[in-house]
Scaffold this motif. Structure first.
Motif, PDB file in Angstrom:
ATOM      1  N   LEU A 113       0.834  -1.201   0.000  1.00 51.30           N
ATOM      2  CA  LEU A 113       0.000   0.000   0.000  1.00 51.30           C
ATOM      3  C   LEU A 113       0.867   1.249   0.000  1.00 51.30           C
ATOM      4  O   LEU A 113       0.687   2.163   0.804  1.00 51.30           O
ATOM      5  CB  LEU A 113      -0.946   0.003   1.207  1.00 51.30           C
ATOM      6  N   GLY A 114       1.849   1.260  -0.901  1.00 53.72           N
ATOM      7  CA  GLY A 114       2.582   2.506  -1.125  1.00 53.72           C
ATOM      8  C   GLY A 114       1.651   3.444  -1.882  1.00 53.72           C
ATOM      9  O   GLY A 114       0.429   3.257  -1.913  1.00 53.72           O
ATOM     10  N   MET A 115       2.236   4.442  -2.512  1.00 55.13           N
ATOM     11  CA  MET A 115       1.406   5.407  -3.255  1.00 55.13           C
ATOM     12  C   MET A 115       0.564   4.692  -4.311  1.00 55.13           C
ATOM     13  O   MET A 115      -0.623   4.969  -4.474  1.00 55.13           O
ATOM     14  CB  MET A 115       2.295   6.459  -3.917  1.00 55.13           C
ATOM     15  N   MET A 116       1.207   3.760  -5.031  1.00 55.46           N
ATOM     16  CA  MET A 116       0.479   3.100  -6.118  1.00 55.46           C
ATOM     17  C   MET A 116      -0.499   2.052  -5.589  1.00 55.46           C
ATOM     18  O   MET A 116      -1.658   2.004  -6.012  1.00 55.46           O
ATOM     19  CB  MET A 116       1.484   2.468  -7.098  1.00 55.46           C
ATOM     20  N   ASN A 130      -0.170  -4.310   4.250  1.00 57.72           N
ATOM     21  CA  ASN A 130       1.070  -3.578   3.991  1.00 57.72           C
ATOM     22  C   ASN A 130       2.064  -3.890   5.095  1.00 57.72           C
ATOM     23  O   ASN A 130       1.680  -4.106   6.249  1.00 57.72           O
ATOM     24  CB  ASN A 130       0.812  -2.068   3.940  1.00 57.72           C
ATOM     25  N   ARG A 131       3.359  -3.913   4.716  1.00 57.01           N
ATOM     26  CA  ARG A 131       4.408  -4.193   5.717  1.00 57.01           C
ATOM     27  C   ARG A 131       4.288  -3.245   6.918  1.00 57.01           C
ATOM     28  O   ARG A 131       4.298  -3.684   8.055  1.00 57.01           O
ATOM     29  CB  ARG A 131       5.788  -4.063   5.050  1.00 57.01           C
ATOM     30  N   SER A 132       4.135  -1.950   6.646  1.00 63.03           N
ATOM     31  CA  SER A 132       3.884  -1.003   7.741  1.00 63.03           C
ATOM     32  C   SER A 132       2.371  -0.860   7.863  1.00 63.03           C
ATOM     33  O   SER A 132       1.733  -0.248   6.998  1.00 63.03           O
ATOM     34  CB  SER A 132       4.475   0.380   7.435  1.00 63.03           C
ATOM     35  N   LYS A 152      -0.415   2.104   7.032  1.00 61.07           N
ATOM     36  CA  LYS A 152      -0.909   2.528   5.707  1.00 61.07           C
ATOM     37  C   LYS A 152      -2.255   1.912   5.345  1.00 61.07           C
ATOM     38  O   LYS A 152      -2.869   2.299   4.354  1.00 61.07           O
ATOM     39  CB  LYS A 152       0.135   2.211   4.623  1.00 61.07           C
ATOM     40  N   CYS A 189       1.805  -4.964  -5.312  1.00 64.80           N
ATOM     41  CA  CYS A 189       2.487  -3.773  -5.830  1.00 64.80           C
ATOM     42  C   CYS A 189       3.474  -3.277  -4.776  1.00 64.80           C
ATOM     43  O   CYS A 189       3.136  -2.463  -3.918  1.00 64.80           O
ATOM     44  CB  CYS A 189       1.466  -2.692  -6.195  1.00 64.80           C
ATOM     45  N   LEU A 190       4.694  -3.816  -4.835  1.00 59.40           N
ATOM     46  CA  LEU A 190       5.751  -3.427  -3.894  1.00 59.40           C
ATOM     47  C   LEU A 190       6.782  -2.578  -4.645  1.00 59.40           C
ATOM     48  O   LEU A 190       6.635  -2.309  -5.833  1.00 59.40           O
ATOM     49  CB  LEU A 190       6.399  -4.674  -3.285  1.00 59.40           C
ATOM     50  N   LEU A 191       7.830  -2.190  -3.943  1.00 63.34           N
ATOM     51  CA  LEU A 191       8.813  -1.310  -4.565  1.00 63.34           C
ATOM     52  C   LEU A 191       9.590  -2.020  -5.673  1.00 63.34           C
ATOM     53  O   LEU A 191       9.752  -1.481  -6.771  1.00 63.34           O
ATOM     54  CB  LEU A 191       9.764  -0.779  -3.478  1.00 63.34           C
ATOM     55  N   ASN A 233      11.580  -7.485  -3.520  1.00 62.57           N
ATOM     56  CA  ASN A 233      10.630  -7.474  -2.390  1.00 62.57           C
ATOM     57  C   ASN A 233       9.518  -8.495  -2.633  1.00 62.57           C
ATOM     58  O   ASN A 233       9.075  -9.182  -1.709  1.00 62.57           O
ATOM     59  CB  ASN A 233       9.982  -6.097  -2.213  1.00 62.57           C
ATOM     60  N   THR A 288       4.260  -4.644  -9.775  1.00 64.04           N
ATOM     61  CA  THR A 288       5.521  -4.024  -9.368  1.00 64.04           C
ATOM     62  C   THR A 288       6.382  -3.796 -10.600  1.00 64.04           C
ATOM     63  O   THR A 288       6.444  -4.655 -11.478  1.00 64.04           O
ATOM     64  CB  THR A 288       6.247  -4.990  -8.402  1.00 64.04           C
ATOM     65  N   ASN A 289       7.068  -2.653 -10.665  1.00 59.22           N
ATOM     66  CA  ASN A 289       7.964  -2.423 -11.806  1.00 59.22           C
ATOM     67  C   ASN A 289       9.120  -3.424 -11.769  1.00 59.22           C
ATOM     68  O   ASN A 289       9.721  -3.644 -10.713  1.00 59.22           O
ATOM     69  CB  ASN A 289       8.518  -0.985 -11.743  1.00 59.22           C
ATOM     70  N   ALA A 319       0.803   4.847 -15.621  1.00 58.71           N
ATOM     71  CA  ALA A 319       0.091   5.955 -14.969  1.00 58.71           C
ATOM     72  C   ALA A 319       0.791   6.256 -13.654  1.00 58.71           C
ATOM     73  O   ALA A 319       1.448   5.376 -13.077  1.00 58.71           O
ATOM     74  CB  ALA A 319      -1.360   5.570 -14.684  1.00 58.71           C
ATOM     75  N   PRO A 325       0.019   7.439  -9.588  1.00 55.03           N
ATOM     76  CA  PRO A 325      -1.120   7.064  -8.734  1.00 55.03           C
ATOM     77  C   PRO A 325      -2.360   7.948  -8.932  1.00 55.03           C
ATOM     78  O   PRO A 325      -3.490   7.451  -8.937  1.00 55.03           O
ATOM     79  CB  PRO A 325      -0.548   7.216  -7.313  1.00 55.03           C
TER      80      PRO A 325
HETATM   81  N1  FVH Z   1       4.436   5.956  -8.082  1.00 55.49           N
HETATM   82  C1  FVH Z   1       4.519   5.998  -9.411  1.00 55.49           C
HETATM   83  O1  FVH Z   1       4.332   7.036 -10.022  1.00 55.49           O
HETATM   84  C2  FVH Z   1       4.885   4.782 -10.248  1.00 55.49           C
HETATM   85  C3  FVH Z   1       3.991   4.653 -11.455  1.00 55.49           C
HETATM   86  C4  FVH Z   1       4.245   3.426 -12.285  1.00 55.49           C
HETATM   87  C5  FVH Z   1       4.382   2.165 -11.429  1.00 55.49           C
HETATM   88  N2  FVH Z   1       5.279   2.404 -10.328  1.00 55.49           N
HETATM   89  C6  FVH Z   1       5.746   1.202  -9.646  1.00 55.49           C
HETATM   90  O2  FVH Z   1       4.811   0.753  -8.656  1.00 55.49           O
HETATM   91  C7  FVH Z   1       5.525   0.097  -7.603  1.00 55.49           C
HETATM   92  C8  FVH Z   1       5.115   0.709  -6.263  1.00 55.49           C
HETATM   93  O3  FVH Z   1       5.369   2.094  -6.311  1.00 55.49           O
HETATM   94  P1  FVH Z   1       4.836   3.069  -5.179  1.00 55.49           P
HETATM   95  O4  FVH Z   1       4.711   4.407  -5.816  1.00 55.49           O
HETATM   96  O5  FVH Z   1       3.658   2.499  -4.516  1.00 55.49           O
HETATM   97  O6  FVH Z   1       6.098   3.063  -4.183  1.00 55.49           O
HETATM   98  P2  FVH Z   1       6.142   3.402  -2.618  1.00 55.49           P
HETATM   99  O7  FVH Z   1       5.141   4.438  -2.280  1.00 55.49           O
HETATM  100  O8  FVH Z   1       7.561   3.683  -2.295  1.00 55.49           O
HETATM  101  O9  FVH Z   1       5.665   2.064  -1.922  1.00 55.49           O
HETATM  102  C9  FVH Z   1       6.481   0.899  -1.885  1.00 55.49           C
HETATM  103  C10 FVH Z   1       5.708  -0.237  -1.303  1.00 55.49           C
HETATM  104  O10 FVH Z   1       6.559  -1.390  -1.255  1.00 55.49           O
HETATM  105  C11 FVH Z   1       6.567  -1.880   0.114  1.00 55.49           C
HETATM  106  N3  FVH Z   1       7.822  -2.553   0.389  1.00 55.49           N
HETATM  107  C12 FVH Z   1       9.077  -2.112   0.159  1.00 55.49           C
HETATM  108  N4  FVH Z   1       9.983  -3.040   0.525  1.00 55.49           N
HETATM  109  C13 FVH Z   1       9.270  -4.087   1.014  1.00 55.49           C
HETATM  110  C14 FVH Z   1       9.628  -5.355   1.540  1.00 55.49           C
HETATM  111  N5  FVH Z   1      10.921  -5.743   1.639  1.00 55.49           N
HETATM  112  N6  FVH Z   1       8.641  -6.181   1.928  1.00 55.49           N
HETATM  113  C15 FVH Z   1       7.348  -5.823   1.841  1.00 55.49           C
HETATM  114  N7  FVH Z   1       6.930  -4.629   1.345  1.00 55.49           N
HETATM  115  C16 FVH Z   1       7.899  -3.783   0.946  1.00 55.49           C
HETATM  116  C17 FVH Z   1       6.378  -0.630   0.942  1.00 55.49           C
HETATM  117  O11 FVH Z   1       5.989  -1.032   2.244  1.00 55.49           O
HETATM  118  P3  FVH Z   1       6.175  -0.010   3.477  1.00 55.49           P
HETATM  119  O12 FVH Z   1       7.529   0.664   3.287  1.00 55.49           O
HETATM  120  O13 FVH Z   1       5.057   0.969   3.399  1.00 55.49           O
HETATM  121  O14 FVH Z   1       6.129  -0.853   4.683  1.00 55.49           O
HETATM  122  C18 FVH Z   1       5.268   0.045   0.144  1.00 55.49           C
HETATM  123  O15 FVH Z   1       4.024  -0.585   0.367  1.00 55.49           O
HETATM  124  C19 FVH Z   1       7.021   0.290  -7.900  1.00 55.49           C
HETATM  125  O16 FVH Z   1       7.522  -0.887  -8.472  1.00 55.49           O
HETATM  126  C20 FVH Z   1       7.034   1.445  -8.881  1.00 55.49           C
HETATM  127  O17 FVH Z   1       8.170   1.446  -9.733  1.00 55.49           O
HETATM  128  C21 FVH Z   1       4.859   3.499  -9.438  1.00 55.49           C
END
Ligand code: FVH
Length: 306
Positions: A26-29, A48-50, A53, A81-83, A87, A108-109, A136, A138
Motif C-alpha cells: 500500500l505505497g502510493m500506487m 502492507n508491511r507497515s 498505511k 504492488c511493492l517497490l 521485495n 511491481t515495476n 500511470a 497514482p
Molecule cells: N508511483 C509511481 O508514479 C509509479 C507509477 C508506475 C508504477 N510504479 C511502480 O509501482 C511500484 C510501487 O510504487 P509506489 O509508488 O507504490 O512506491 P512506494 O510508495 O515507495 O511504496 C512501496 C511499497 O513497497 C513496500 N515494500 C518495500 N519493501 C518491502 C519489503 N521488503 N517487503 C514488503 N513490502 C515492501 C512498501 O511497504 P512499506 O515501506 O510501506 O512498509 C510500500 O508498500 C514500484 O515498483 C514502482 O516502480 C509506481
C-alpha cells in the motif's frame, strides 16, 4: 499467443459484479489501486508491511489483513504492488504453497526476466501468474488516460479482466509473462530519452538567463512535430531500409561536435550526450554514412543479436 490489443476503456462498460480482491503493498500506487477497487464496488482486503498505511483504506471500507497469509486467504485474486521484484520474491517465498489456486497479478515495476522467474515460481506453487506494467502515476489510476500492460496466464487474465479494468484501460500483450514489463520499459525509455533532451535544453538556455518555462513554448511544438516522424522511423527499423535523402548519419556526425562544444563553452555538462557522439562515430566507421538515424536502432543491438 494473442495479438496485442488496444487499451480497452472501462468508462462506458457496466459495473462488473463485486468480487473479493486482496491488495498487498500500500505505497502510493498500491493505495491508489486498492481505492479504485473499492470505488468499483469490490470487497477489498489490504495488507502492507507497515500496518499504518491500511488506515485510510479501512476508513473507505477495506478489510485489514494482519499478515500477508491472511490477505492471501481472503481472496482468489491477489494484486501485488511493492517497490521492487526482489521485495515480491521475498514476500512470495514467505507465502509458499498458500498461494495455491490463486491468481497473482504483480504490478511491481521489474524486468521481463524477473516476470518470467516469478511466473515459473507461481506455476510451481499451483498459482496463476499475470505480470503488469502500470502506465500511470497514482493520481491517474481509474482515470481516462491510465492503462496497464498485462501478460502471462491468458485464461486468468480473461477471468479477471473486468475487475482489473477498475485501474484503467487493460492492454493484453501475450502469454509470455515478460511482455508487459518489456512494453512498460520501452515506453518509459522513450519518455526518459525525451526528458533527458528537454532538461539538457533547459540547462543550456539558462546559461543565458532565458526562462526555461518560456523556452518550453518553443520546445513542446518542436518536439511534437519531430515525433510525428516516429512511425516512419519505426518502419525503417522494421524493414532495415535505412537509406535517407533527408538527414544522413554523415551530416549528423559532422554537426554533433557543435553541440558538445557549445555545452562545454556554456558550462553545461555534456555527459548525457557524449554517448550519442560515440555511436554516430561508430555508424560512420562501420560504413553507414548514407543511412538515416534509424540505423542506430540496429547498432544499439548487442552484436550477437544483429
Ligand atoms: N508511483 C509511481 O508514479 C509509479 C507509477 C508506475 C508504477 N510504479 C511502480 O509501482 C511500484 C510501487 O510504487 P509506489 O509508488 O507504490 O512506491 P512506494 O510508495 O515507495 O511504496 C512501496 C511499497 O513497497 C513496500 N515494500 C518495500 N519493501 C518491502 C519489503 N521488503 N517487503 C514488503 N513490502 C515492501 C512498501 O511497504 P512499506 O515501506 O510501506 O512498509 C510500500 O508498500 C514500484 O515498483 C514502482 O516502480 C509506481
Amino acid at each position: 499467443m494473442s495479438a496485442p490489443s488496444q487499451p480497452s476503456a472501462s468508462a462506458s462498460a457496466p459495473a462488473p459484479a463485486p468480487v473479493s480482491v486482496s491488495v498487498l503493498g500500500l505505497g502510493m500506487m498500491g493505495s491508489a489501486l486498492a481505492a479504485a477497487l473499492l470505488n468499483a464496488g469490490h470487497r477489498v482486503t489490504v495488507w502492507n508491511r507497515s500496518a499504518a498505511k491500511t488506515g485510510p483504506l479501512v476508513a473507505q471500507g477495506a478489510m485489514p489483513a494482519a499478515t500477508p497469509a491472511e490477505a492471501v486467504e481472503a481472496s482468489p485474486l491477489l494484486i501485488v504492488c511493492l517497490l521492487t521484484n526482489d521485495n515480491v520474491t521475498e514476500l512470495l517465498s514467505s507465502l509458499g504453497d498458500t498461494v495455491s489456486g490463486k491468481t497473482l497479478v504483480n504490478l511491481t515495476n521489474g524486468t521481463p526476466a524477473q516476470a518470467r522467474e516469478l511466473s515459473a515460481w507461481a506455476a510451481k506453487h499451483d498459482a496463476r501468474y499475470i505480470d503488469g506494467g502500470i502506465m500511470a502515476v497514482p493520481q491517474m489510476i481509474a482515470g481516462p488516460d491510465a492503462f496497464v500492460f498485462y501478460s502471462g496466464d491468458e485464461e486468468a487474465f480473461e477471468a479477471h479482466r473486468d475487475t482489473l479494468a477498475a485501474f484503467g484501460g487493460t492492454k493484453w500483450e501475450g502469454s509470455d509473462p515478460g511482455l508487459a514489463a518489456l512494453n512498460d520499459l520501452a515506453l518509459l525509455t522513450g519518455m526518459y530519452g525525451m526528458f533527458v533532451g528537454v532538461l539538457q535544453a533547459f540547462a543550456l538556455v539558462r546559461t543565458e538567463n532565458i526562462s526555461a518555462e518560456k523556452f518550453s513554448e518553443l520546445l513542446v511544438p518542436w518536439i511534437t512535430a519531430m515525433l510525428a516522424g516516429a512511425p516512419e522511423l519505426g518502419r525503417a527499423v522494421d524493414t532495415g531500409q535505412h537509406l535517407t535523402d533527408v538527414s544522413s548519419l554523415a551530416v549528423n556526425q559532422a554537426a554533433f561536435p557543435n553541440f558538445l562544444a557549445t555545452y562545454r563553452d556554456q558550462g553545461v555538462s555534456p555527459e548525457l550526450f557524449e554517448p550519442f557522439q560515440a555511436i554516430l562515430d561508430r555508424s560512420i566507421a562501420e560504413g553507414h554514412a548514407a543511412d538515416g538515424l534509424s540505423r542506430l536502432a540496429d547498432l544499439l543491438k548487442a552484436e550477437h543479436t544483429r
